[in-house]
Design a protein around this motif. Structure first.
Motif, short mmCIF file in Angstrom:
data_model
loop_
_atom_site.label_atom_id
_atom_site.label_comp_id
_atom_site.label_asym_id
_atom_site.label_seq_id
_atom_site.Cartn_x
_atom_site.Cartn_y
_atom_site.Cartn_z
N PRO A 359 -31.21 30.33 -73.03
CA PRO A 359 -31.80 31.68 -72.94
C PRO A 359 -32.10 32.06 -71.49
O PRO A 359 -32.50 31.21 -70.69
CB PRO A 359 -33.08 31.56 -73.76
N ILE A 360 -31.88 33.34 -71.16
CA ILE A 360 -32.11 33.83 -69.80
C ILE A 360 -33.40 34.66 -69.80
O ILE A 360 -33.51 35.66 -70.51
CB ILE A 360 -30.93 34.70 -69.33
N ARG A 421 -29.67 36.47 -74.35
CA ARG A 421 -28.53 35.53 -74.38
C ARG A 421 -27.70 35.69 -73.12
O ARG A 421 -27.24 34.73 -72.53
CB ARG A 421 -27.66 35.79 -75.61
N ARG A 422 -27.45 36.95 -72.74
CA ARG A 422 -26.73 37.22 -71.49
C ARG A 422 -27.18 38.56 -70.96
O ARG A 422 -27.65 39.43 -71.70
CB ARG A 422 -25.21 37.18 -71.69
N LEU A 423 -27.01 38.74 -69.62
CA LEU A 423 -27.41 39.98 -68.98
C LEU A 423 -26.27 40.69 -68.26
O LEU A 423 -26.26 41.90 -68.15
CB LEU A 423 -28.54 39.71 -67.97
N GLY A 424 -25.32 39.94 -67.74
CA GLY A 424 -24.29 40.54 -66.92
C GLY A 424 -24.85 40.89 -65.55
O GLY A 424 -25.84 40.32 -65.08
N LYS A 425 -24.23 41.88 -64.90
CA LYS A 425 -24.69 42.29 -63.56
C LYS A 425 -25.91 43.20 -63.68
O LYS A 425 -25.85 44.24 -64.32
CB LYS A 425 -23.57 43.05 -62.84
N LYS A 426 -27.00 42.80 -63.05
CA LYS A 426 -28.23 43.58 -63.17
C LYS A 426 -28.12 44.95 -62.50
O LYS A 426 -28.81 45.90 -62.90
CB LYS A 426 -29.40 42.79 -62.57
N GLU A 427 -27.23 45.06 -61.49
CA GLU A 427 -27.13 46.34 -60.79
C GLU A 427 -26.55 47.46 -61.67
O GLU A 427 -26.69 48.64 -61.35
CB GLU A 427 -26.29 46.20 -59.52
#
Length: 674
Positions: A359-360, A421-427
């Motif tokens: 987990p993130i 679970r995942r976020l990808g690119k925060k920008e």
């Protein structure tokens, strides 16, 4: 085990093992994943019928039935119980053709041993040679198996829970990791000089990944493919429509007819069935395929592993293929535009689920508002559509995972979630941004400008840029009819399995506009935003949207015929897909529509014959609601005349009679409208 419905078995065997007027009963047949044996049993019955065709005055004996079975019917199956069912079913098929009284009196009649299973001690010393209980891919050497004339069957397909032998085989040949591919590939080793007809996953035709392209390259270049039936649309046929083709599965299926070596007489085309829908008829009880859904594709194009023709031909014709090809050659596209403008892009977050390993935790994303995909509107979405981050968790599985993680008993007791679970690119969560939904609503694609930062889930593609003009240009293009046409035509998933557009497909959408067009599109988009901001209840600005459409069509220099293709696809074909038999496409043709078609046909044909002495005149009929067919009559003569319109009074009964003869049965409950 998945039961293969009789309809598909009969369809394949009618093509490759017909009965009428056939007398050759010595045809060796293999099903490499025979399951409970429906293909083998039906093949055996057909060989018996062929023997009877050859010997109309003779009564078939037990020995002759036994010889046909042992010499010609072969199967491989990993499941020991299923292969016993196959043997038993074949014995029953044999018994059907015997006199019951004689069967019990004659003690010399003994069923042949058919099964060979090294792990079954009960048959040791009595092994047969017809039904091998083995792993076809990992344990059977085709050189040890008798070569056959025909391979038929429905091998297992799917991309999950692959056996080691399947994985090793796919890796060895650099094929996509799909269960069915090794069966198709290995079938030519069992049948080097015969015919093959196997069911497989339709996604194999459209998957754009390199390993699947490698498989298509092998199939279409190292073999001779006669025809392909793409029956994806039938995956969810209601039972009152002649029954589902697959009652226990809804996967999209195809049938490939091919052989290792080309026949003496080859064709430059591949026959391709790709029905758009299923239609009821008062003349038959079953599924009716329209003949316009049977195409003949250029073989040379089909042999290109990255061709889009398999998907385009499902919903369009050769003119659509040429238009998509022309658009695809435009140098600039969404991906190049994004890179040139140095935009950030990526899909959104995924909440916790059962497959989460690490987990993130992220408090920045936790403090953002969230927008659900269904709240995203075309062109512009105000922040009044946002909700809190906890609205990202909706289904029962996700809720259960968060309750477990935070050790709570009720969803209302959860804190503001900060783990994913995942976020990808925060920008890409930073505003201003463009949000692009993967799904379709009301037959339209949806992209939306959002001015402020917001989080969203992984079914949404986000594109961030500080330059609002660039985002407005992308929004204008992605919301256009041209974008919907292009993306649906080339999508590897829409209309086959899942109705969605993947980000890598969105990136390929061509862009083309002049500087004046750029400024006009930006201005019109701003007006749409102003309209929605003034009155949030107004979510569409029809007049400005229409003007945007005009500019985009003009910027691509599309002909009137091109525009007709786009309109036809969006108004008719997509409507058929979603509304099926209730679609506008099945409404009565109006007199005006008939005349428009006649004028186009009249012009095209007379232009074609312009340098010859021929003239083509046309008569159309004012068809009524219950007329089953439309009619256009061509007159070849020396003098060109205006189009003639006549009532159908004199033709109605004839059209109904013709309708009966235009239907051809291809299998049980499956018909083709000629």
């Amino acid at each position: 085990q998945f039961y293969t419905p009789y309809t598909l078995v009969e369809l394949i065997l009618n093509d490759k093992l017909p009965i009428k007027d056939e007398t050759n009963h010595n045809v060796k047949i293999l099903d490499p994943a025979c399951g409970s044996g429906i293909f083998l049993v039906e093949s055996y019955k057909r060989l018996i019928r062929r023997w009877k065709n050859k010997n109309p005055k003779k009564i078939i004996t037990f020995k002759e039935l036994n010889d046909i079975l042992v010499a010609n019917i072969f199967g491989i199956e990993i499941d020991p119980l299923a292969i016993k069912v196959t043997a038993f079913s074949l014995y029953l098929a044999l018994v059907e053709h015997l006199n019951p009284k004689k069967l019990w009196i004659d003690k010399t009649n003994k069923f042949p041993y058919l099964i060979d299973n090294p792990k079954d001690a009960s048959i040791k010393g009595k092994e047969g040679k017809n039904l091998w209980c083995r792993d076809t891919i990992g344990e059977v050497n085709p050189d040890d198996f008798e070569k056959v004339n025909l391979v038929v069957g429905n091998p297992p397909f799917g991309t999950k829970k692959l056996s080691k032998s399947i994985m090793d085989y796919c890796v060895k040949y650099n094929f996509g990791k799909e269960m069915v591919l090794p069966f198709l590939h290995k079938s030519v080793d069992f049948c080097p000089d015969g015919n093959i007809a196997l069911i497989f996953n339709a996604k194999v035709l459209t998957n754009t990944e390199k390993p699947f392209q490698n498989f298509r390259k092998w199939l279409l270049n190292e073999n001779y493919v006669e025809k392909v039936y793409n029956l994806s649309i039938f995956r969810k046929i209601p039972k009152n429509f002649g029954g589902q083709l697959f009652t226990s599965a809804v996967g999209p299926i195809c049938i490939a007819y091919f052989q290792k070596n080309p026949p003496q007489k080859t064709s430059d085309t591949i026959e391709y069935w790709a029905p758009k829908t299923y239609v009821k008829s008062n003349l038959i009880d079953g599924v009716l395929i329209d003949s316009t859904d049977i195409k003949f594709l250029p073989r040379i194009e089909c042999q290109l592993p990255d061709t889009k023709i398999w998907k385009i031909a499902m919903w369009g014709n050769i003119a659509d293929f040429h238009l998509i090809s022309k658009l695809s050659k435009i140098h600039s596209n969404v991906k190049s535009f994004i890179k040139e403008r140095k935009m950030s892009f990526g899909v959104g977050l995924q909440p916790l689920n059962k497959s989460t390993i690490k987990p993130i935790v992220d408090n920045d994303i936790s403090n953002l508002k969230f927008i659900r995909p269904e709240r995203i509107s075309k062109y512009f979405t105000p922040d009044t559509s946002f909700s809190d981050i906890n609205s990202a968790i909706k289904d029962k599985e996700t809720i259960a995972e968060y309750l477990k993680y935070y050790k709570k008993n009720n969803i209302f007791d959860l804190p503001q979630i900060n783990v994913f679970r995942r976020l990808g690119k925060k920008e890409v969560y930073k505003g201003p941004m463009l949000l692009v939904k993967e799904g379709f609503k009301d037959n339209e694609f949806c992209a939306s400008l959002v001015n402020t930062s917001v989080a969203y889930n992984s079914t949404v593609l986000g594109i961030h840029s500080e330059q609002l003009e660039d985002l407005r240009i992308l929004s204008s293009m992605l919301n256009s009819k041209l974008a919907a046409y292009y993306l649906l035509m080339i999508s590897s998933s829409w209309g086959i399995e899942r109705e969605r557009i993947k980000p890598n497909e969105v990136y390929t959408l061509p862009l083309q506009f002049s500087e004046p067009d750029f400024k006009d599109l930006v201005s019109l988009h701003e007006q749409i935003e102003d309209t929605i901001n003034i009155n949030p209840l107004i979510i569409r600005d029809a007049n400005n949207e229409k003007n945007i459409e005009k500019i985009i069509l003009r910027s691509f220099h599309l002909s009137q015929r091109d525009i007709c293709l786009i309109e036809d696809f969006l108004c008719q074909s997509i409507d058929i897909f979603y509304k099926k038999e209730k679609s506008i496409a099945f409404h009565r043709v109006s007199a005006d529509e008939n005349m428009i078609y006649a004028k186009m046909l009249h012009q095209e044909l007379n232009d074609f014959y312009s340098e010859a002495n021929h003239k083509v005149n046309i008569t159309v009929y004012d068809v009524q609601r219950h007329d089953p067919l439309n009619l256009v009559v061509l007159h070849f003569c020396n003098t060109e005349k205006s189009i003639d319109v006549k009532p159908t009074n004199e033709l109605s009964s004839l059209l109904k009679e013709l309708d009966k003869y235009s239907i051809q049965e291809k299998g049980k409950n499956l018909y083709v409208q000629k």
